[in-house]
Design a protein around this motif. Sequence first.
Motif, PDB file in Angstrom:
ATOM      1  N   VAL A  74      24.660 104.889  69.387  1.00  0.00           N
ATOM      2  CA  VAL A  74      25.233 105.276  70.671  1.00  0.00           C
ATOM      3  C   VAL A  74      26.317 104.257  71.006  1.00  0.00           C
ATOM      4  O   VAL A  74      26.059 103.058  71.054  1.00  0.00           O
ATOM      5  N   VAL A  75      27.531 104.757  71.212  1.00  0.00           N
ATOM      6  CA  VAL A  75      28.684 103.929  71.561  1.00  0.00           C
ATOM      7  C   VAL A  75      28.986 104.208  73.026  1.00  0.00           C
ATOM      8  O   VAL A  75      29.321 105.335  73.395  1.00  0.00           O
ATOM      9  N   MET A  76      28.869 103.180  73.867  1.00  0.00           N
ATOM     10  CA  MET A  76      29.015 103.358  75.315  1.00  0.00           C
ATOM     11  C   MET A  76      30.259 102.644  75.847  1.00  0.00           C
ATOM     12  O   MET A  76      30.395 101.438  75.696  1.00  0.00           O
ATOM     13  N   ASN A  77      31.127 103.414  76.492  1.00  0.00           N
ATOM     14  CA  ASN A  77      32.250 102.842  77.220  1.00  0.00           C
ATOM     15  C   ASN A  77      31.905 102.739  78.701  1.00  0.00           C
ATOM     16  O   ASN A  77      32.554 102.025  79.443  1.00  0.00           O
ATOM     17  N   ARG A 123      36.167  96.735  75.568  1.00  0.00           N
ATOM     18  CA  ARG A 123      35.102  96.750  74.549  1.00  0.00           C
ATOM     19  C   ARG A 123      34.171  97.933  74.806  1.00  0.00           C
ATOM     20  O   ARG A 123      34.177  98.521  75.884  1.00  0.00           O
ATOM     21  N   VAL A 124      33.333  98.206  73.801  1.00  0.00           N
ATOM     22  CA  VAL A 124      32.259  99.183  73.954  1.00  0.00           C
ATOM     23  C   VAL A 124      30.940  98.509  73.606  1.00  0.00           C
ATOM     24  O   VAL A 124      30.905  97.529  72.861  1.00  0.00           O
ATOM     25  N   GLU A 125      29.873  99.029  74.181  1.00  0.00           N
ATOM     26  CA  GLU A 125      28.519  98.553  73.870  1.00  0.00           C
ATOM     27  C   GLU A 125      27.952  99.495  72.816  1.00  0.00           C
ATOM     28  O   GLU A 125      28.030 100.717  72.976  1.00  0.00           O
ATOM     29  N   ILE A 126      27.380  98.925  71.760  1.00  0.00           N
ATOM     30  CA  ILE A 126      26.811  99.739  70.684  1.00  0.00           C
ATOM     31  C   ILE A 126      25.315  99.508  70.616  1.00  0.00           C
ATOM     32  O   ILE A 126      24.849  98.361  70.657  1.00  0.00           O
ATOM     33  N   PHE A 127      24.577 100.614  70.512  1.00  0.00           N
ATOM     34  CA  PHE A 127      23.118 100.594  70.379  1.00  0.00           C
ATOM     35  C   PHE A 127      22.787 101.346  69.100  1.00  0.00           C
ATOM     36  O   PHE A 127      23.169 102.511  68.953  1.00  0.00           O
ATOM     37  N   GLU A 128      22.098 100.670  68.182  1.00  0.00           N
ATOM     38  CA  GLU A 128      21.739 101.290  66.912  1.00  0.00           C
ATOM     39  C   GLU A 128      20.235 101.272  66.715  1.00  0.00           C
ATOM     40  O   GLU A 128      19.595 100.231  66.865  1.00  0.00           O
ATOM     41  N   ILE A 129      19.713 102.440  66.380  1.00  0.00           N
ATOM     42  CA  ILE A 129      18.303 102.573  66.040  1.00  0.00           C
ATOM     43  C   ILE A 129      18.248 102.909  64.558  1.00  0.00           C
ATOM     44  O   ILE A 129      18.875 103.882  64.116  1.00  0.00           O
ATOM     45  N   GLY A 130      17.504 102.120  63.795  1.00  0.00           N
ATOM     46  CA  GLY A 130      17.406 102.339  62.365  1.00  0.00           C
ATOM     47  C   GLY A 130      16.423 103.441  62.016  1.00  0.00           C
ATOM     48  O   GLY A 130      15.632 103.888  62.844  1.00  0.00           O
ATOM     49  N   PRO A 131      16.444 103.876  60.761  1.00  0.00           N
ATOM     50  CA  PRO A 131      15.581 104.980  60.337  1.00  0.00           C
ATOM     51  C   PRO A 131      14.089 104.644  60.367  1.00  0.00           C
ATOM     52  O   PRO A 131      13.259 105.553  60.386  1.00  0.00           O
ATOM     53  N   THR A 132      13.724 103.367  60.411  1.00  0.00           N
ATOM     54  CA  THR A 132      12.303 103.003  60.433  1.00  0.00           C
ATOM     55  C   THR A 132      11.723 102.968  61.848  1.00  0.00           C
ATOM     56  O   THR A 132      10.531 102.766  62.012  1.00  0.00           O
ATOM     57  N   PHE A 133      12.539 103.163  62.848  1.00  0.00           N
ATOM     58  CA  PHE A 133      12.084 103.209  64.243  1.00  0.00           C
ATOM     59  C   PHE A 133      11.256 104.485  64.402  1.00  0.00           C
ATOM     60  O   PHE A 133      11.779 105.587  64.281  1.00  0.00           O
ATOM     61  N   GLY A 134       9.974 104.343  64.669  1.00  0.00           N
ATOM     62  CA  GLY A 134       9.054 105.470  64.674  1.00  0.00           C
ATOM     63  C   GLY A 134       9.200 106.409  65.860  1.00  0.00           C
ATOM     64  O   GLY A 134       9.802 106.069  66.877  1.00  0.00           O
ATOM     65  N   VAL A 135       8.608 107.594  65.721  1.00  0.00           N
ATOM     66  CA  VAL A 135       8.665 108.610  66.781  1.00  0.00           C
ATOM     67  C   VAL A 135       8.022 108.085  68.056  1.00  0.00           C
ATOM     68  O   VAL A 135       8.542 108.296  69.148  1.00  0.00           O
ATOM     69  N   ARG A 136       6.908 107.381  67.939  1.00  0.00           N
ATOM     70  CA  ARG A 136       6.241 106.831  69.128  1.00  0.00           C
ATOM     71  C   ARG A 136       7.140 105.818  69.842  1.00  0.00           C
ATOM     72  O   ARG A 136       7.257 105.837  71.071  1.00  0.00           O
ATOM     73  N   GLN A 137       7.798 104.951  69.074  1.00  0.00           N
ATOM     74  CA  GLN A 137       8.722 103.984  69.669  1.00  0.00           C
ATOM     75  C   GLN A 137       9.902 104.686  70.333  1.00  0.00           C
ATOM     76  O   GLN A 137      10.365 104.275  71.391  1.00  0.00           O
ATOM     77  N   ARG A 138      10.394 105.748  69.709  1.00  0.00           N
ATOM     78  CA  ARG A 138      11.511 106.496  70.288  1.00  0.00           C
ATOM     79  C   ARG A 138      11.094 107.146  71.607  1.00  0.00           C
ATOM     80  O   ARG A 138      11.858 107.195  72.554  1.00  0.00           O
ATOM     81  N   TRP A 139       9.887 107.673  71.647  1.00  0.00           N
ATOM     82  CA  TRP A 139       9.383 108.284  72.871  1.00  0.00           C
ATOM     83  C   TRP A 139       9.299 107.239  73.988  1.00  0.00           C
ATOM     84  O   TRP A 139       9.694 107.489  75.126  1.00  0.00           O
ATOM     85  N   GLN A 140       8.777 106.045  73.668  1.00  0.00           N
ATOM     86  CA  GLN A 140       8.670 104.982  74.672  1.00  0.00           C
ATOM     87  C   GLN A 140      10.057 104.533  75.136  1.00  0.00           C
ATOM     88  O   GLN A 140      10.277 104.324  76.330  1.00  0.00           O
TER      89      GLN A 140
END
Length: 156
Positions: free
Chosen positions: A57-60, A79-96
């Motif tokens: 997610v790239v946020m201006n 500048r922009v703020e960048i948020f990266e979630i890797g492929p190992t980030f689990g479904v439960r963590q994504r929900w939280q």
Amino acid sequence: RTLGAPLLDGRLTVNELPVDLVDIRLDGGAVTATACAHVIIRNRWWRGGWWRGSVVVVMNAEFIGDWDVAPRGHPNDGRVEIFEIGPTFGVRQRWQARRRVRSATHVPHPGIDTRTVRAASWRFRVPMSIAVDGRRIGSASAVEVTVAADAAVVYA
């Protein structure tokens, strides 16, 4: 919402404010789109969408709808703020994280990489879905973003 629009004696004041824009290039081509607020890079829906794989997610700006994604985001800081979630980030963590993003308490988190940049690029093994300011613009395996400082004026 990020810029605000203060009331003065019950009347809305109008301010002229310069803002940055974000140029997006897909697969090494010319500028494909320009974002004012945000760019979202994620798996296509049949590969899991938000719930599986990498998400960038790239946020201006600070907000995506009701979500306070980038508490330090400002549309005129070059500048922009960048948020990266890797492929190992689990479904439960994504929900939280999804539940906590409304109040900006999703960061800091050890599974969410954050950084502030003027330009960035990514290469993915498979084509990813790209959305700019809430509108899907296509798919790409390579994505580049570059901040165009003071590229527009907003009246707020």
